[in-house]
Design a protein around this motif. Structure first.
Motif, mmCIF file in Angstrom:
data_model
loop_
_atom_site.group_PDB
_atom_site.id
_atom_site.type_symbol
_atom_site.label_atom_id
_atom_site.label_comp_id
_atom_site.label_asym_id
_atom_site.label_seq_id
_atom_site.Cartn_x
_atom_site.Cartn_y
_atom_site.Cartn_z
ATOM 1 N N UNK A 45 0.829 -1.213 0.000
ATOM 2 C CA UNK A 45 0.000 0.000 0.000
ATOM 3 C C UNK A 45 0.864 1.265 0.000
ATOM 4 N N UNK A 46 1.970 1.255 0.741
ATOM 5 C CA UNK A 46 2.880 2.414 0.768
ATOM 6 C C UNK A 46 3.435 2.673 -0.630
ATOM 7 N N UNK A 47 3.824 1.602 -1.321
ATOM 8 C CA UNK A 47 4.298 1.753 -2.704
ATOM 9 C C UNK A 47 3.231 2.430 -3.561
ATOM 10 N N UNK A 48 2.001 2.017 -3.388
ATOM 11 C CA UNK A 48 0.890 2.592 -4.148
ATOM 12 C C UNK A 48 0.740 4.082 -3.849
ATOM 13 N N UNK A 49 0.795 4.460 -2.565
ATOM 14 C CA UNK A 49 0.637 5.874 -2.201
ATOM 15 C C UNK A 49 1.782 6.711 -2.763
ATOM 16 N N UNK A 50 2.997 6.195 -2.703
ATOM 17 C CA UNK A 50 4.133 6.950 -3.231
ATOM 18 C C UNK A 50 3.997 7.118 -4.740
ATOM 19 N N UNK A 51 3.527 6.072 -5.431
ATOM 20 C CA UNK A 51 3.351 6.149 -6.882
ATOM 21 C C UNK A 51 2.273 7.169 -7.246
ATOM 22 N N UNK A 52 1.198 7.214 -6.482
ATOM 23 C CA UNK A 52 0.118 8.156 -6.768
ATOM 24 C C UNK A 52 0.551 9.596 -6.501
ATOM 25 N N UNK A 53 1.254 9.795 -5.403
ATOM 26 C CA UNK A 53 1.661 11.142 -5.019
ATOM 27 C C UNK A 53 3.005 11.537 -5.623
ATOM 28 N N UNK A 54 3.713 10.552 -6.186
ATOM 29 C CA UNK A 54 5.026 10.754 -6.798
ATOM 30 C C UNK A 54 6.042 11.373 -5.848
ATOM 31 N N UNK A 55 5.854 11.117 -4.578
ATOM 32 C CA UNK A 55 6.833 11.486 -3.561
ATOM 33 C C UNK A 55 6.502 10.705 -2.289
ATOM 34 N N UNK A 56 7.420 10.733 -1.342
ATOM 35 C CA UNK A 56 7.229 9.997 -0.088
ATOM 36 C C UNK A 56 7.238 10.934 1.115
#
Length: 386
Positions: A45-56
């Motif tokens: 899920x974290x990978x998904x959020x970073x991909x959507x927001x394009x940052x961490x």
């Protein structure tokens, strides 16, 4: 390929596993199976959020990554002084360290990432059946609340009188009363709260999976307000990335002949690139399901029927994955046939200073396949040289 590394978290002393299309973890109770499942789901899920927001940025704040993991899965007391969690896929690599915090880096295939529906199906899924006012329950882990929200959507979206496997029973949602019913094979219609414990565990799982793999579910997700907001933000991020790394976002308009035409227009190459990457990240392409104990309260032959249905779900669409924890040799027996999918089998050994998760070798897998139910009595000897 997805690699999960866990060190000194909860009962887990050491885990280093590669996830396949279908994955199963076995071992004694209370030594960390669900812990591995929960960490794997959370990192996906974290990978998904970073991909959507394009940052961490969200996870780089001090302690946020581990706090969200602990809160979502109610893992209070699991974090130790030396806790380390690492995740690596074809698209990104990130890690959390108790001393260094959270860090990440993109991989070369960053833009090939395709958005999944990430779903954690807890053992407590029967709450939606055994408690009449389940939607008012607050004192449960967020992963259970998240599943209850998915159930709320599924029960109202699934076709009425949906057959459940080949059990000659059907699920029915009554919109007028907002109640759930089960049509039994003898013709009786029973409130969901009154049916067997097996059906109370099975129906929420089965109806949920049917829903999240449906075209209607994806259309609802695509049309949600939250989704549209994410799209607008993604477009800006993608254009900015292209301009900084790949080429010009705007080019001179070759058709400008009058003052009515714009002097600059979007670069057609940038537009094609943007549309492709936007569709990758913005739309749900597949489902990644993390499931606790699919066998709960089910008769052994029914367990195997369910498992075969779950494998059809995996094969339904490219990218679908399944990771389960189980105590059932009947579930494992079906998985060990490994007919049309890549398979990962993990087992836990309880050691003096914590549990160690190991990956079964091909010899281990063959041994378990031949041993059947006896394999569960001999987990400790897996990995031993003959």
């Amino acid at each position: 390929m997805r690699r999960i590394i866990i060190r000194d978290f909860g009962p887990i002393k050491e885990a280093d596993i590669l996830l396949q299309d279908v994955n199963v973890i076995i071992g004694e109770q209370s030594i960390g199976k669900s812990c591995v499942l929960k960490v794997s789901c959370f990192c996906t899920w974290v990978e998904k959020r970073i991909a959507i927001e394009q940052n961490a940025k969200r996870f780089e704040k001090n302690g946020v990554f581990i706090e969200e993991l602990v809160n979502f899965h109610r893992l209070n007391g699991y974090v130790h002084d030396n806790t380390y969690i690492g995740y690596e896929s074809n698209f990104i690599k990130f890690s959390y360290d108790s001393e260094k915090g959270f860090s990440y880096e993109w991989k070369e295939k960053r833009w090939d990432y395709k958005r999944p529906k990430v779903s954690y199906v807890p053992a407590e899924r029967n709450l939606v059946a055994v408690i009449p006012n389940w939607f008012e329950v607050k004192s449960v882990a967020e992963n259970i609340q998240d599943f209850m929200a998915d159930w709320s959507d599924a029960r109202k979206s699934i076709e009425n009188d949906k057959d459940i496997l080949n059990l000659d029973v059907a699920y029915h949602y009554d919109e007028g009363s907002d109640m759930d019913y089960v049509k039994m094979k003898d013709g009786r219609i029973l409130p969901f709260t009154n049916v067997s414990s097996g059906l109370q565990s099975l129906i929420p799982l089965y109806v949920h999976l049917v829903n999240i793999t449906s075209k209607k579910y994806r259309e609802r997700e695509d049309n949600s307000v939250k989704h549209k907001s994410e799209i607008d933000n993604l477009v800006d991020l993608l254009v900015d990335f292209y301009a900084k790394n790949l080429g010009e976002a705007l080019i001179k308009n070759p058709n400008q002949e009058t003052g009515l035409e714009k002097e600059y227009i979007p670069n057609p190459e940038m537009k094609n690139w943007l549309i492709e990457k936007l569709l990758n990240i913005s739309r749900i392409h597949h489902c990644e399901v993390f499931l606790e104990e699919p066998e709960l309260n089910l008769f052994p032959p029914t367990q195997q029927i369910l498992m075969k249905s779950l494998l059809r779900f995996v094969n339904m669409e490219k990218g679908n994955t399944l990771f389960i924890s189980t105590h059932s040799p009947y579930i494992l027996d079906i998985l060990l046939e490994r007919e049309t999918y890549d398979f990962g089998l993990f087992y836990i050994h309880s050691a003096e200073n914590g549990s160690v998760v190991k990956t079964a070798t091909e010899a281990d897998v063959q041994d378990m396949f031949e041993s059947g139910v006896d394999a569960f009595f001999n987990i400790e000897r897996l990995g031993d040289e003959v």
